[in-house]
Design a protein around this motif. Structure first.
Motif, mmCIF file in Angstrom:
data_model
loop_
_atom_site.group_PDB
_atom_site.id
_atom_site.type_symbol
_atom_site.label_atom_id
_atom_site.label_comp_id
_atom_site.label_asym_id
_atom_site.label_seq_id
_atom_site.Cartn_x
_atom_site.Cartn_y
_atom_site.Cartn_z
ATOM 1 N N ILE A 303 0.843 -1.203 0.000
ATOM 2 C CA ILE A 303 0.000 0.000 0.000
ATOM 3 C C ILE A 303 0.876 1.250 0.000
ATOM 4 O O ILE A 303 0.593 2.225 -0.699
ATOM 5 C CB ILE A 303 -0.939 0.001 1.222
ATOM 6 C CG1 ILE A 303 -1.763 -1.292 1.295
ATOM 7 C CG2 ILE A 303 -1.839 1.223 1.201
ATOM 8 C CD1 ILE A 303 -2.761 -1.448 0.186
ATOM 9 N N ILE A 328 -4.068 -7.189 -3.112
ATOM 10 C CA ILE A 328 -3.817 -5.749 -3.276
ATOM 11 C C ILE A 328 -3.721 -5.386 -4.753
ATOM 12 O O ILE A 328 -4.282 -4.373 -5.199
ATOM 13 C CB ILE A 328 -2.553 -5.346 -2.506
ATOM 14 C CG1 ILE A 328 -2.788 -5.541 -0.998
ATOM 15 C CG2 ILE A 328 -2.173 -3.901 -2.803
ATOM 16 C CD1 ILE A 328 -1.553 -5.372 -0.143
ATOM 17 N N ILE A 345 -8.636 -2.501 2.630
ATOM 18 C CA ILE A 345 -7.648 -3.398 3.254
ATOM 19 C C ILE A 345 -7.735 -3.297 4.772
ATOM 20 O O ILE A 345 -7.653 -4.308 5.488
ATOM 21 C CB ILE A 345 -6.230 -3.086 2.760
ATOM 22 C CG1 ILE A 345 -6.108 -3.359 1.256
ATOM 23 C CG2 ILE A 345 -5.204 -3.892 3.528
ATOM 24 C CD1 ILE A 345 -6.361 -4.799 0.861
#
Length: 560
Positions: A303, A328, A345
Motif C-alpha cells: 500500500i 492488493i 484493506i
C-alpha cells in the motif's frame, strides 16, 4: 568478395520469388537446394518437432541471406522456414551457384564467414518490438480508423514516427511495405468491419493483430479465420473491448474470450483519452508492470509503495501478485484509488481478523468462511476479464505440483486460491484440481509480466527476511492473557511457521535467477513487522513508502 558483392550477385542472377504471409518456404528436414536473399518481409525459422514444436528459433529481416549453412554442409533444413508476412526473396539454386563458386572461390569464403559469424558471437536477444500492427473491428459499432488515428497521435506524442494505412491504400506490396517500415517506427493498419479484402491483407502482414469489439455488440458469426492465420504464425493476438463512456466497471467481457485465444485483453471507455494513452504506452514498449509478493501482514507495505507511485505519477499498466500481494494488486486492477484501497484493506484485515473461524484441524486451522465472505464483499461477482487493467495471480496446483496462473474466471475465486496457505486455510478445488497458496512456487510472479509486455517492471518483495527466531515460537502473552488481550486474533505461532515455510522455497528460487535489467526491485525494510502482525498496518505501509521513494529516480525514469 564482400557481403555487398554477394548481394549484388543475387540481384543480377537470382530469380524473384514472392511468397504470401503464412506460406512455408521450406519444410523442416527438406534437402537444401537453394540460397535465398530476403528483399522484403519476414521469414521465421520455426521448430516443428519435439517438446519445442512451434517455437520461433530466428526471425530473418530484409537483407538476410538464408540457407547458407545448409548449402555449404549439405545438411537438411533443421527448421521450417515460414513467411510471417507477404515477402519477396531472390533465389540462387545449387545448380546455378556451383559453377560460380568454382570460378570465384571468394564467394565461397564469404558464405562460410557469414555462416560462422553467429557461432563466434554471443547470441543476441531477438528484437521484440512489433512495428506493424493490424487493428481490425469485429463489430459495426467500432469506428476502427478513428481509434487508430487517435492512437497514432498518442504514439507520436511519445516521439515515434507513425503512419496509418486503411482500405484506401489497396494493400501495398511487400517491397512498398518494407520501405514504409524502414521510414517509420510504427505502421498501423486499420480495417473497419466489412473491409474483408483489407482485413485478410492485414492478417498476412502484421507483427501483432489487435481486434476491437463493443461490450454490448453480438459476437461475430463463425470463426475469425483471418485471426487464426496470424495466430498460427505469431501467437500474438490482442483484444480491445470498448465499454460505454463513464461506466464504473467493465461488463460482458468473458463471452468474448470464446471468440479467439487472446493473449491480452484491454478495456477502454469510449472516447477516453487516458485509456488511449495507456494503449499507446503498451504498443510503444513504454508500459509498466507491477508484481506484488506474498508475505502475510508484511504485504501491507505494498500500500505504501502504491502511494509513492501515485505521487510520482507512475501508473502500472499490468498487474500480478501472489497471496496477499494478489489481493492488493486486484484492488488496483479494479480501479480503486489510494483512499479506497486503504479503506478496504483496513476493513478486511486490520479492523478484525479474517482468521477467527477456528476449525478442528482436519484440513486447516480455520473454516475459511470469513475470508470468503470478505472477498465476496469487496470483489463481488467480478470476473478477471472485467478488470480495468490486465491482471493475473498465482496459486499452487497440488494435483500437478505446478504453478497455476489465473487469467480468467471469477476474481474472488482466484484470490481465494492464491491466499490458501496450507494448514491455515482450506484448499480450493478448481476443475478437479486442488489449489493452495501460490507462495509455494511463485511468490513474486514478475515472469508473468515479462510474458505480457515489453516495458519496465517493478517487483515488490516483502517476503525477504532473516527468518524465524525462537522467540517467535512463544505464545505472547502467555496463558489466558493470550486470549483476553486479543492477541489470539493474530493466530498462534504456528501461523508464522506456516507462512515462512510457504514463502521460503520461492524466496530461495528468486535468488537463483539473474535480475532483469528492465526490472526495478523494491525491498521494504520490514524487520519490525512479523508475518502475522495484522495490526502493524501503518508501520508496514510507511516502510513500503520509504522503500519506493528511495528508488524515485529510477521509477520516474521508467514512466518516460
Amino acid at each position: 568478395m564482400s557481403q555487398a558483392g554477394l548481394r549484388a550477385l543475387f540481384q543480377s542472377l537470382g530469380a524473384h520469388l514472392p511468397i504470401r504471409g503464412g506460406e512455408a518456404l521450406v519444410a523442416e528436414g527438406e534437402e537444401s537446394h537453394s540460397l535465398y536473399l530476403l528483399d522484403a518481409g519476414r521469414i521465421a525459422a520455426i521448430d516443428q518437432s519435439g517438446e519445442n514444436a512451434g517455437r520461433v528459433l530466428a526471425v530473418h529481416r530484409p537483407g538476410a541471406i538464408i540457407g547458407g549453412a545448409e548449402m555449404l554442409s549439405g545438411a537438411r533444413h533443421p527448421a521450417t522456414l515460414t513467411s510471417l508476412r507477404d515477402s519477396a526473396l531472390r533465389v540462387l539454386t545449387r545448380a546455378s551457384l556451383e559453377p560460380i563458386l568454382l570460378d570465384q572461390p571468394m564467394i565461397l569464403a564469404e558464405l562460410a564467414r557469414m555462416c560462422l559469424a553467429p557461432m563466434r558471437e554471443p547470441t543476441a536477444a531477438p528484437a521484440r518490438k512489433a512495428s506493424i500492427l493490424g487493428f481490425v473491428a469485429v463489430c459495426e459499432s467500432v469506428a476502427m480508423r478513428a481509434m487508430v488515428v487517435a492512437l497514432a497521435e498518442g504514439l507520436r506524442t511519445g516521439g515515434a514516427a507513425v503512419t496509418v494505412l486503411g482500405a484506401e491504400s489497396d494493400g501495398p506490396s511487400a517491397e512498398a511495405l518494407s520501405r514504409l517500415e524502414a521510414e517509420h517506427d510504427f505502421v498501423l493498419m486499420a480495417a473497419e468491419r466489412g473491409d474483408e479484402a483489407f482485413t485478410q491483407y492485414c492478417g498476412r502482414q502484421i507483427d501483432r493483430l489487435v481486434l476491437a469489439g463493443s461490450a454490448h455488440s453480438p459476437l461475430p458469426e463463425g470463426p475469425l479465420t483471418f485471426a487464426a492465420a496470424a495466430i498460427r504464425r505469431h501467437r500474438l493476438l490482442d483484444f480491445i473491448l470498448i465499454q460505454p463512456a463513464g461506466i464504473e466497471r467493465p461488463t460482458n467481457s468473458s463471452r468474448w474470450l470464446t471468440a479467439a485465444p487472446f493473449a491480452r485483453v484491454f478495456q477502454m471507455r469510449a472516447g477516453d483519452g487516458r485509456d488511449l494513452e495507456r494503449l499507446a504506452r503498451v504498443f510503444a514498449g513504454r508500459s509498466i508492470g507491477l508484481a506484488l509478493s506474498g508475505g502475510g501482514a508484511r504485504a501491507y507495505a505494498h500500500i505504501g509503495v502504491l502511494r509513492a507511485l501515485e505521487e510520482m505519477g507512475v501508473t502500472p499498466d499490468f498487474l500480478t501478485g501472489t497471496s496477499m500481494g494478489a489481493v492488493i494488486a486486484a484492488g488496483v486492477a479494479m480501479g480503486w484509488g489510494q483512499d479506497e484501497l486503504d479503506r478496504r484493506i483496513r476493513e478486511t484485515f486490520v479492523d478484525s481478523s479474517p482468521l477467527s473461524d477456528i476449525a478442528f484441524p482436519l484440513v486447516a486451522m480455520t473454516h475459511g468462511r470469513e475470508v470468503e465472505e470478505r472477498l465476496e464483499t469487496h470483489f463481488g461477482e467480478t470476473m478477471i476479464s472485467d478488470l480495468w487493467r490486465p491482471f493475473a495471480c498465482v496459486s499452487t496446483d497440488l494435483t500437478t505440483g505446478d504453478a497455476f496462473t489465473h487469467r480468467s474466471g471469477l476474481l474472488r475465486g482466484a484470490l481465494r486460491a492464491s491466499i490458501s496457505l496450507p494448514g491455515l486455510l482450506p484448499p480450493v478445488v478448481i476443475d478437479g484440481h486442488v489449489h493452495v497458496d501460490g507462495a509455494l512456487v511463485a511468490n513474486l510472479p514478475v515472469d508473468l509480466l515479462r510474458e505480457q509486455h515489453d516495458g519496465r517492471n517493478i517487483a515488490v518483495d516483502v517476503a525477504e527476511m532473516s527468518g524465524l527466531t525462537p522467540a517467535e515460537l512463544e505464545l505472547k502473552p502467555g496463558g489466558l492473557r493470550w486470549i483476553t488481550s486479543g492477541a489470539f486474533l493474530k493466530g498462534p505461532p504456528i501461523v508464522s511457521v506456516l507462512i515462512r515455510s510457504a514463502t521460503l522455497p520461492a524466496v530461495r528460487s528468486a535468488h537463483e535467477h539473474r535480475p532483469d535489467p528492465l526490472e526495478i526491485a523494491i525491498n521494504p525494510q520490514l524487520d519490525a513487522v512479523q508475518l502475522q502482525d495484522w495490526k502493524a498496518y501503518d508501520l508496514a505501509v510507511e516502510a513500503g513508502y520509504r522503500a519506493a521513494m528511495a528508488q524515485a529516480e529510477r521509477l520516474m525514469a521508467a514512466k518516460g
